[in-house]
Design a protein around this motif. Structure first.
Motif, PDB file in Angstrom:
ATOM      1  N   ILE A  38       0.850  -1.201   0.000  1.00 42.96           N
ATOM      2  CA  ILE A  38       0.000   0.000   0.000  1.00 42.96           C
ATOM      3  C   ILE A  38       0.880   1.243   0.000  1.00 42.96           C
ATOM      4  O   ILE A  38       1.855   1.335   0.744  1.00 42.96           O
ATOM      5  CB  ILE A  38      -0.937  -0.014   1.224  1.00 42.96           C
ATOM      6  CG1 ILE A  38      -2.112  -0.977   0.976  1.00 42.96           C
ATOM      7  CG2 ILE A  38      -1.459   1.373   1.545  1.00 42.96           C
ATOM      8  CD1 ILE A  38      -3.048  -1.139   2.158  1.00 42.96           C
ATOM      9  N   GLY A  39       0.525   2.226  -0.829  1.00 49.15           N
ATOM     10  CA  GLY A  39       1.294   3.459  -0.937  1.00 49.15           C
ATOM     11  C   GLY A  39       2.424   3.389  -1.931  1.00 49.15           C
ATOM     12  O   GLY A  39       3.016   4.413  -2.281  1.00 49.15           O
ATOM     13  N   SER A  41       4.103   2.074  -5.788  1.00 50.97           N
ATOM     14  CA  SER A  41       3.667   2.186  -7.170  1.00 50.97           C
ATOM     15  C   SER A  41       4.688   1.516  -8.069  1.00 50.97           C
ATOM     16  O   SER A  41       5.685   0.969  -7.599  1.00 50.97           O
ATOM     17  CB  SER A  41       3.506   3.658  -7.571  1.00 50.97           C
ATOM     18  OG  SER A  41       4.778   4.237  -7.801  1.00 50.97           O
ATOM     19  N   SER A 184       0.301   1.004 -12.452  1.00 54.06           N
ATOM     20  CA  SER A 184       0.091   2.321 -11.853  1.00 54.06           C
ATOM     21  C   SER A 184      -0.287   3.362 -12.891  1.00 54.06           C
ATOM     22  O   SER A 184       0.133   3.295 -14.058  1.00 54.06           O
ATOM     23  CB  SER A 184       1.365   2.805 -11.143  1.00 54.06           C
ATOM     24  OG  SER A 184       1.708   1.991 -10.067  1.00 54.06           O
ATOM     25  N   ASP A 218      -2.909  -5.351  -3.355  1.00 54.53           N
ATOM     26  CA  ASP A 218      -2.963  -4.125  -2.556  1.00 54.53           C
ATOM     27  C   ASP A 218      -3.354  -2.963  -3.459  1.00 54.53           C
ATOM     28  O   ASP A 218      -2.794  -2.800  -4.561  1.00 54.53           O
ATOM     29  CB  ASP A 218      -1.606  -3.831  -1.921  1.00 54.53           C
ATOM     30  CG  ASP A 218      -1.173  -4.918  -0.949  1.00 54.53           C
ATOM     31  OD1 ASP A 218      -2.034  -5.726  -0.550  1.00 54.53           O
ATOM     32  OD2 ASP A 218       0.011  -4.951  -0.585  1.00 54.53           O
ATOM     33  N   THR A 220      -4.104   1.239  -3.974  1.00 55.04           N
ATOM     34  CA  THR A 220      -3.812   2.600  -3.527  1.00 55.04           C
ATOM     35  C   THR A 220      -4.478   3.589  -4.466  1.00 55.04           C
ATOM     36  O   THR A 220      -4.378   3.449  -5.692  1.00 55.04           O
ATOM     37  CB  THR A 220      -2.292   2.860  -3.513  1.00 55.04           C
ATOM     38  OG1 THR A 220      -1.650   1.915  -2.644  1.00 55.04           O
ATOM     39  CG2 THR A 220      -1.972   4.277  -3.061  1.00 55.04           C
ATOM     40  N   THR A 222      -4.334   7.543  -4.097  1.00 54.95           N
ATOM     41  CA  THR A 222      -3.983   8.740  -3.344  1.00 54.95           C
ATOM     42  C   THR A 222      -3.740   9.928  -4.263  1.00 54.95           C
ATOM     43  O   THR A 222      -3.410   9.776  -5.440  1.00 54.95           O
ATOM     44  CB  THR A 222      -2.735   8.513  -2.481  1.00 54.95           C
ATOM     45  OG1 THR A 222      -1.633   8.135  -3.330  1.00 54.95           O
ATOM     46  CG2 THR A 222      -2.985   7.421  -1.458  1.00 54.95           C
ATOM     47  N   VAL A 233      -7.302   3.338   0.685  1.00 60.20           N
ATOM     48  CA  VAL A 233      -6.482   2.175   0.350  1.00 60.20           C
ATOM     49  C   VAL A 233      -7.268   0.916   0.722  1.00 60.20           C
ATOM     50  O   VAL A 233      -8.248   0.977   1.461  1.00 60.20           O
ATOM     51  CB  VAL A 233      -5.127   2.192   1.102  1.00 60.20           C
ATOM     52  CG1 VAL A 233      -4.305   3.405   0.699  1.00 60.20           C
ATOM     53  CG2 VAL A 233      -5.347   2.178   2.617  1.00 60.20           C
ATOM     54  N   TYR A 235      -6.885  -3.819   0.663  1.00 58.65           N
ATOM     55  CA  TYR A 235      -6.125  -5.004   0.251  1.00 58.65           C
ATOM     56  C   TYR A 235      -6.993  -6.252   0.304  1.00 58.65           C
ATOM     57  O   TYR A 235      -8.012  -6.308   0.994  1.00 58.65           O
ATOM     58  CB  TYR A 235      -4.851  -5.200   1.064  1.00 58.65           C
ATOM     59  CG  TYR A 235      -4.999  -5.553   2.531  1.00 58.65           C
ATOM     60  CD1 TYR A 235      -5.389  -6.815   2.959  1.00 58.65           C
ATOM     61  CD2 TYR A 235      -4.666  -4.610   3.508  1.00 58.65           C
ATOM     62  CE1 TYR A 235      -5.479  -7.146   4.299  1.00 58.65           C
ATOM     63  CE2 TYR A 235      -4.748  -4.925   4.863  1.00 58.65           C
ATOM     64  CZ  TYR A 235      -5.154  -6.186   5.251  1.00 58.65           C
ATOM     65  OH  TYR A 235      -5.243  -6.505   6.589  1.00 58.65           O
ATOM     66  N   LEU A 268      -4.831   6.464   3.863  1.00 59.12           N
ATOM     67  CA  LEU A 268      -3.409   6.812   3.968  1.00 59.12           C
ATOM     68  C   LEU A 268      -3.255   8.315   4.007  1.00 59.12           C
ATOM     69  O   LEU A 268      -3.963   9.049   3.293  1.00 59.12           O
ATOM     70  CB  LEU A 268      -2.631   6.228   2.795  1.00 59.12           C
ATOM     71  CG  LEU A 268      -1.126   6.526   2.698  1.00 59.12           C
ATOM     72  CD1 LEU A 268      -0.388   5.358   2.035  1.00 59.12           C
ATOM     73  CD2 LEU A 268      -0.831   7.809   1.916  1.00 59.12           C
ATOM     74  N   TRP A 281      -0.645   4.646   7.163  1.00 56.72           N
ATOM     75  CA  TRP A 281      -1.943   4.138   6.710  1.00 56.72           C
ATOM     76  C   TRP A 281      -2.510   3.183   7.750  1.00 56.72           C
ATOM     77  O   TRP A 281      -1.772   2.581   8.532  1.00 56.72           O
ATOM     78  CB  TRP A 281      -1.868   3.481   5.333  1.00 56.72           C
ATOM     79  CG  TRP A 281      -0.957   2.316   5.114  1.00 56.72           C
ATOM     80  CD1 TRP A 281       0.270   2.324   4.504  1.00 56.72           C
ATOM     81  CD2 TRP A 281      -1.201   0.935   5.449  1.00 56.72           C
ATOM     82  NE1 TRP A 281       0.793   1.056   4.452  1.00 56.72           N
ATOM     83  CE2 TRP A 281      -0.086   0.183   5.020  1.00 56.72           C
ATOM     84  CE3 TRP A 281      -2.260   0.277   6.059  1.00 56.72           C
ATOM     85  CZ2 TRP A 281       0.011  -1.193   5.193  1.00 56.72           C
ATOM     86  CZ3 TRP A 281      -2.172  -1.099   6.245  1.00 56.72           C
ATOM     87  CH2 TRP A 281      -1.040  -1.818   5.803  1.00 56.72           C
TER      88      TRP A 281
END
Length: 333
Positions: A38-39, A41, A184, A218, A220, A222, A233, A235, A268, A281
């Motif tokens: 998570i977070g 890329s 991404s 996962d 994300t 943001t 976020v 998962y 997050l 997060w």
């Protein structure tokens, strides 16, 4: 070149990895903490050597038919699962390219404290298996903002063992191979990413039991505005193949969860301090279920999975970067 720590936070190599305790020593064990990507890329920061420090806590309870069938818990009784993990990691970006992709490599060393409550009452702490990613390749798809990253991670069977013939230590006595694929969209401050990775385990060197493959995804979504980054976020994690236990194996696949599914959602927030960046997060597992079809057919499914909440923090910064070539002085007549 001015270093942007946002790029480091976006790098897919920044992963925290930890064993989630499960009742018994086989079946349902995860090498990678769900949500570890998570977070991240498919992006890669500028050439250099980076370090990241990560900590998280996981607070949960065991759920599933095994709470009655295997643990004998009365209705309303909960068996707690707790874990506190500290991770030290390095990301190496030498500036190499291969087939149009940017190359990087990762090394991660987690340290774990974990426990299971009554009626199991097990605690352990120490060094978890080292995690290395010798090759990650990231492609930017033109100027579209889309990027793709792939790599192969390996957990070494080098963690803390309390005894060569028991399974009381915090580490897994087997190797885990983890291929990854990250997709991404990175443009206009957005990080819209899905990281997919699969745990493929070797045979346990103590019991000769082999845990089935565990798939992770996962998510994300943001947005970065100024120095702040924030967004939702989520998962998913699930076991997608059954365990195996051949002749001479200590154990029985009837005693452990064979398939399970868990979903978590959360948010997050991050801040870029310039020399370093911090992101935090938190997620809550909103669905968790497990089953052992063969055991259920005999009337007593022992399946157990943990369901709870995670709070996770990452501090990332660059340790070293190649110097920019000196510019030739300008002369005027």
């Amino acid at each position: 070149m001015k270093f942007s720590s946002k790029a480091l936070v976006a790098a897919a190599g920044l992963t925290a990895l930890a064993f989630t305790p499960a009742y018994a020593t086989e079946g349902g064990d995860q090498a990678t903490k769900p949500g570890a990507f998570i977070g991240s890329s498919a992006g890669v920061p500028p050439p250099g050597i980076y370090m990241f420090n990560q900590v998280f806590t996981y607070q949960a309870n065991l759920v599933g038919p095994g709470t009655v069938n295997a643990l004998g818990n009365a209705p309303g009784h909960k068996t707690g699962v707790q874990a506190a993990v500290d991770v030290q990691g390095f990301l190496f970006v030498p500036g190499w390219t291969f087939l149009g992709a940017t190359y990087d490599a990762v090394f991660v060393q987690p340290f774990v404290m974990q426990s299971l409550g009554t009626p199991i009452n097990v605690q352990s702490s120490g060094m978890f298996n080292s995690y290395i990613v010798p090759v990650e390749l990231s492609w930017k798809l033109g100027a579209s903002g889309f990027a793709v990253k792939t790599g192969l991670g390996i957990y070494l069977a080098d963690g803390t063992d309390t005894s060569p013939t028991t399974l009381n230590g915090p580490a897994n006595p087997y190797y885990t191979f983890q291929p990854e694929l990250i997709l991404s969209y990175l443009a206009n401050g957005w990080n819209l990413s899905v990281a997919m990775y699969d745990e493929i385990n070797t045979e346990n060197r103590v019991t000769h039991y082999t845990t089935g493959d565990i798939f992770h995804a996962d998510f994300t979504a943001t947005k970065t505005i100024g120095k702040w980054t924030f967004g939702p976020v989520a998962y998913y994690v699930g076991q997608v193949t059954n365990d195996s236990c051949n002749a001479g194996c200590i154990g029985n696949t009837l005693f452990h969860v064979q398939r399970y599914n868990e979903w978590a959602v959360g948010g997050l927030v991050g801040y870029d301090f310039g020399p370093a960046s911090l992101s935090v997060w938190a997620t809550q597992e909103v669905s968790a279920n497990g089953k052992n079809a063969a055991a259920a057919a005999l009337g007593a499914d022992p399946s157990l999975v943990a369901q709870g909440a995670t709070v996770f923090a990452t501090l990332s910064y660059r340790l070293w970067a190649p110097e920019e070539p000196a510019k030739a002085p300008m002369f005027h007549k």
